[in-house]
Design an enzyme around this catalytic site. Structure first.
Site, PDB file in Angstrom:
ATOM      1  N   GLN A   7       0.820  -1.215   0.000  1.00 24.08           N
ATOM      2  CA  GLN A   7       0.000   0.000   0.000  1.00 24.08           C
ATOM      3  C   GLN A   7       0.848   1.257   0.000  1.00 24.08           C
ATOM      4  OE1 GLN A   7      -2.783  -0.189   3.273  1.00 24.08           O
ATOM      5  NE2 GLN A   7      -3.872  -1.946   2.420  1.00 24.08           N
ATOM      6  N   GLY A   8       1.760   1.343   0.975  1.00 23.34           N
ATOM      7  CA  GLY A   8       2.484   2.598   1.221  1.00 23.34           C
ATOM      8  C   GLY A   8       3.267   3.049   0.013  1.00 23.34           C
ATOM      9  N   GLY A   9       4.123   2.175  -0.504  1.00 23.08           N
ATOM     10  CA  GLY A   9       4.899   2.535  -1.682  1.00 23.08           C
ATOM     11  C   GLY A   9       6.338   2.107  -1.576  1.00 23.08           C
ATOM     12  N   ARG A  54       8.029   0.538  13.575  1.00 23.91           N
ATOM     13  CA  ARG A  54       6.913  -0.403  13.613  1.00 23.91           C
ATOM     14  C   ARG A  54       6.911  -1.304  14.835  1.00 23.91           C
ATOM     15  NH1 ARG A  54       6.213  -2.074   7.355  1.00 23.91           N
ATOM     16  NH2 ARG A  54       5.114  -0.155   6.878  1.00 23.91           N
ATOM     17  N   SER A  91      11.095  -2.756   1.153  1.00 26.08           N
ATOM     18  CA  SER A  91      11.174  -4.127   0.621  1.00 26.08           C
ATOM     19  C   SER A  91      10.814  -4.218  -0.852  1.00 26.08           C
ATOM     20  CB  SER A  91      10.322  -5.090   1.443  1.00 26.08           C
ATOM     21  OG  SER A  91       9.074  -4.548   1.674  1.00 26.08           O
TER      22      SER A  91
HETATM   23  C1  LIG Z   1      -0.333  -5.896   2.950  1.00 24.59           C
HETATM   24  C2  LIG Z   1       1.110  -5.602   2.658  1.00 24.59           C
HETATM   25  C3  LIG Z   1       1.516  -4.308   2.417  1.00 24.59           C
HETATM   26  C4  LIG Z   1       2.851  -4.033   2.134  1.00 24.59           C
HETATM   27  N1  LIG Z   1       3.209  -2.749   1.839  1.00 24.59           N
HETATM   28  C5  LIG Z   1       4.479  -2.505   1.445  1.00 24.59           C
HETATM   29  C6  LIG Z   1       4.865  -1.216   0.994  1.00 24.59           C
HETATM   30  O1  LIG Z   1       4.052  -0.302   0.920  1.00 24.59           O
HETATM   31  N2  LIG Z   1       6.158  -1.035   0.620  1.00 24.59           N
HETATM   32  C7  LIG Z   1       7.095  -2.030   0.656  1.00 24.59           C
HETATM   33  O2  LIG Z   1       8.252  -1.799   0.307  1.00 24.59           O
HETATM   34  N3  LIG Z   1       6.743  -3.257   1.075  1.00 24.59           N
HETATM   35  C8  LIG Z   1       5.473  -3.528   1.449  1.00 24.59           C
HETATM   36  N4  LIG Z   1       5.128  -4.778   1.851  1.00 24.59           N
HETATM   37  C9  LIG Z   1       6.126  -5.840   1.796  1.00 24.59           C
HETATM   38  C10 LIG Z   1       6.352  -6.227   0.351  1.00 24.59           C
HETATM   39  O3  LIG Z   1       5.130  -6.194  -0.343  1.00 24.59           O
HETATM   40  C11 LIG Z   1       6.937  -7.631   0.237  1.00 24.59           C
HETATM   41  O4  LIG Z   1       8.009  -7.809   1.101  1.00 24.59           O
HETATM   42  C12 LIG Z   1       7.447  -7.854  -1.173  1.00 24.59           C
HETATM   43  O5  LIG Z   1       6.451  -7.518  -2.101  1.00 24.59           O
HETATM   44  C13 LIG Z   1       7.859  -9.300  -1.352  1.00 24.59           C
HETATM   45  O6  LIG Z   1       8.072  -9.509  -2.723  1.00 24.59           O
HETATM   46  P1  LIG Z   1       8.538 -10.928  -3.226  1.00 24.59           P
HETATM   47  O7  LIG Z   1       8.590 -10.838  -4.703  1.00 24.59           O
HETATM   48  O8  LIG Z   1       9.748 -11.337  -2.484  1.00 24.59           O
HETATM   49  O9  LIG Z   1       7.371 -11.932  -2.760  1.00 24.59           O
HETATM   50  P2  LIG Z   1       5.813 -11.944  -3.147  1.00 24.59           P
HETATM   51  O10 LIG Z   1       5.376 -10.685  -3.738  1.00 24.59           O
HETATM   52  O11 LIG Z   1       5.078 -12.430  -1.948  1.00 24.59           O
HETATM   53  O12 LIG Z   1       5.725 -13.055  -4.273  1.00 24.59           O
HETATM   54  C14 LIG Z   1       5.930 -14.411  -3.971  1.00 24.59           C
HETATM   55  C15 LIG Z   1       5.619 -15.230  -5.205  1.00 24.59           C
HETATM   56  O13 LIG Z   1       6.083 -16.573  -5.005  1.00 24.59           O
HETATM   57  C16 LIG Z   1       5.072 -17.491  -5.389  1.00 24.59           C
HETATM   58  N5  LIG Z   1       5.295 -18.717  -4.628  1.00 24.59           N
HETATM   59  C17 LIG Z   1       5.492 -18.860  -3.299  1.00 24.59           C
HETATM   60  N6  LIG Z   1       5.732 -20.147  -3.007  1.00 24.59           N
HETATM   61  C18 LIG Z   1       5.679 -20.825  -4.181  1.00 24.59           C
HETATM   62  C19 LIG Z   1       5.834 -22.185  -4.535  1.00 24.59           C
HETATM   63  N7  LIG Z   1       6.138 -23.110  -3.623  1.00 24.59           N
HETATM   64  N8  LIG Z   1       5.679 -22.530  -5.836  1.00 24.59           N
HETATM   65  C20 LIG Z   1       5.398 -21.601  -6.786  1.00 24.59           C
HETATM   66  N9  LIG Z   1       5.268 -20.295  -6.507  1.00 24.59           N
HETATM   67  C21 LIG Z   1       5.402 -19.914  -5.215  1.00 24.59           C
HETATM   68  C22 LIG Z   1       3.764 -16.790  -5.083  1.00 24.59           C
HETATM   69  O14 LIG Z   1       2.729 -17.355  -5.852  1.00 24.59           O
HETATM   70  C23 LIG Z   1       4.126 -15.372  -5.531  1.00 24.59           C
HETATM   71  O15 LIG Z   1       3.972 -15.283  -6.931  1.00 24.59           O
HETATM   72  C24 LIG Z   1       3.802  -5.075   2.143  1.00 24.59           C
HETATM   73  C25 LIG Z   1       3.396  -6.374   2.400  1.00 24.59           C
HETATM   74  C26 LIG Z   1       2.066  -6.651   2.649  1.00 24.59           C
HETATM   75  C27 LIG Z   1       1.661  -8.068   2.909  1.00 24.59           C
END
Ligand SMILES: Cc1cc2nc3c(=O)[nH]c(=O)nc-3n(C[C@H](O)[C@H](O)[C@H](O)COP(=O)(O)OP(=O)(O)OC[C@H]3O[C@@H](n4cnc5c(N)ncnc54)[C@H](O)[C@@H]3O)c2cc1C
Length: 483
Positions: free
Chosen positions: A47-49, A277, A375
């Site tokens: 949400q935040g950015g 936080r 993140s």
């Molecule tokens: C509600 C919320 C608000 C947030 N707001 C912010 C913000 O404003 N700013 C910020 O910087 N961060 C924010 N964060 C944190 C940030 O969104 C996450 O840390 C970041 O997006 C993680 O990205 P990622 O690509 O590592 O994982 P994710 O975006 O969680 O993607 C994980 C992917 O892996 C796949 N996957 C997982 N396990 C498997 C498997 N075994 N087999 C196949 N596929 C799999 C899933 O399907 C998904 O596609 C927020 C988090 C949440 C939950």
């Protein structure tokens, strides 16, 4: 005869996986995730950015200092300097990918403020719909990129190993068919572990399955005890994955109150409602435990809710709460995992052929507590760095010969999984102490043969037990002072 080189397999369709896959061009990539449309990613819920020092009065050095302060200086300082210095370029790259960030009337990017930041430096899109905007733009790019072959119906549940080196993945598709795919390299971008807790802001699939996979191949883990709890999710009884109430609301003037109308953050921290936080989450946790409720009063926040906070507004209205007219009931939730698979700055895990990026990885950039909005930035910058490195590496044709596979193995039965989530929430949540952690560990040891989640929880609990003092998000009520 030379064997054709298999593609690089990237597991995860969030911001980290998508950016890695894009940066790998023109190396062939197979991108595997559980849902094509970006649902199930924490990225799309953001949400935040995204934080970047863009204001003339701000600087990457100030951004770095805030990151280190939030992380209790447990961070990898070199990674922090690099991340913050590259943040403005990351914003430029995202704009080039088609992300339309929100602007002021004068045309400059609007910079929001969040907890722990001493400057306004949060770039956002669609008000509080930043994650959707990012994921949509990156997904569109990935779908247009001929080097990326995308499967959005795959649960990766095993890794192929030739000797000690990872050389592919095992998956199940949504129809239950099993596939084995060889890979020149495997990148885990599978997100965090929030869904292992009874109350979380994460999607249900953020269950640590990628972390468990990495562990099964012998990857080292780091800092597993550091789980960030967000102070404000919408408090809906009996719901596991709760809608987040963005910190940007407190940045815009909303205040936290207890059950009897007392200001919760008064005299708690110089930054008050915008304290880091962990500080705010503990206060809200204590209020919910001691008085039964905590409330965010956002009625004074300036108008234009539909433009600035459409996600929060919709989530509240869906529960019959109008945040423009009444306080919002809030609870802390498991939100972000600072720990994970130990990875270096380039995503190397120490296991040949296996890389980790995004929330599943622990490069040390967030230290003991992540600074808000760092993140998505990590996902973009570390994804680019890893993708570019792999694209220029000599990924030789995988040697032939037999391989074996290692996997997560069975999942806990649903009732056991729910018990485990509650146990982690109560004992390894915003407040921790030895007896609770030890009892939870005993339960996990007893359940270890029933499912991988118990073995993963066991590792989190062991890490929490072994750090006997408080640091960052790891708060021990029975803390002994470090020697
Ligand atoms: C509600 C919320 C608000 C947030 N707001 C912010 C913000 O404003 N700013 C910020 O910087 N961060 C924010 N964060 C944190 C940030 O969104 C996450 O840390 C970041 O997006 C993680 O990205 P990622 O690509 O590592 O994982 P994710 O975006 O969680 O993607 C994980 C992917 O892996 C796949 N996957 C997982 N396990 C498997 C498997 N075994 N087999 C196949 N596929 C799999 C899933 O399907 C998904 O596609 C927020 C988090 C949440 C939950």
């Amino acid at each position: 005869m030379t064997r054709a080189r298999p593609p690089v397999v990237v597991v995860g369709g969030g911001v980290a996986g998508l950016t890695t896959a894009l940066a790998l061009a023109p190396t062939p990539v197979r991108l595997l995730c559980r849902a094509h449309d970006g649902s199930g990613t924490a990225s799309a819920l953001a949400q935040g950015g995204i934080a970047a020092a863009l204001d003339p009065s701000d600087s990457p050095a100030m951004h770095a200092l805030d990151t280190l302060t939030a992380g209790a200086h447990h961070n990898n300082a070199a990674m922090v300097q690099w991340l913050c210095s590259q943040a403005p370029a990351a914003i430029g790259w995202l704009q080039a990918q088609g992300v339309a960030f929100d602007r002021n009337a004068d045309g400059h990017l609007h910079l929001g403020r969040e907890g722990g930041h001493l400057a306004a430096r949060i770039v956002h899109a669609g008000g509080d719909a930043s994650g959707v905007a990012l994921v949509q733009a990156l997904r569109q790019r990935a779908q247009q990129s001929s080097h990326i072959q995308w499967r959005g119906d795959m649960d990766v549940d095993g890794l192929l190993l030739r000797g000690d080196a990872v050389c592919g993945v095992c998956t199940h598709d949504t129809r239950g068919h099993r596939h084995e795919m060889e890979a020149a390299a495997v990148v885990l971008a599978t997100g965090g572990i929030g869904a292992l807790y009874a109350r979380t802001s994460n999607p249900p699939g953020a269950d640590g399955s990628g972390l468990a996979l990495g562990m099964s191949a012998g990857a080292r883990t780091r800092d597993l005890e550091f789980v960030q709890f967000h102070p404000t999710a919408l408090n809906v009884a009996g719901v596991h994955c709760l809608p987040l109430i963005t910190e940007a609301l407190r940045g815009a003037g909303a205040r936290l109150y207890g059950a009897t109308g007392q200001l919760l953050m008064a005299d708690q921290h110089p930054l008050g409602d915008l304290a880091p936080r962990d500080v705010v989450a503990r206060r809200v946790w204590q209020a919910c435990r001691d008085d039964g409720s905590a409330w965010l009063d956002a009625r004074e926040v300036d108008g234009e809710w539909e433009r600035r906070f459409p996600t929060v507004l919709a989530a509240c209205l869906a529960e019959g709460i109008d945040p423009r007219l009444q306080p919002i009931p809030v609870t802390p939730v498991a939100h972000f995992h600072m720990g994970g698979i130990a990875a270096d700055a380039d995503g190397r895990t120490g296991v040949p052929g296996l890389y980790a990026v995004g929330e599943v990885a622990c490069s040390g950039v967030h230290g003991a507590n992540r600074l808000a909005s760092n993140s998505l930035l990590e996902g973009v910058l570390c994804g680019q760095r890893l993708g570019l490195m792999l694209a220029t590496m000599d990924l030789r044709a995988a040697s032939s010969g037999p391989y074996r596979w290692v996997g997560r193995a069975a999942s806990l039965p649903q009732s056991r999984l729910e018990a485990l989530r509650m146990l982690l929430w109560q004992t390894a949540g915003p407040e921790r102490e030895a007896t609770g952690l030890q009892n939870a560990l005993k339960a996990c040891l007893a359940w270890a043969d029933e499912g991988w989640q118990a073995r993963l929880a066991q590792r989190v609990l062991e890490a929490a037990l072994s750090r006997t003092h408080s640091l960052g998000a790891h708060y021990r009520t029975d803390a002994v002072m470090p020697a």
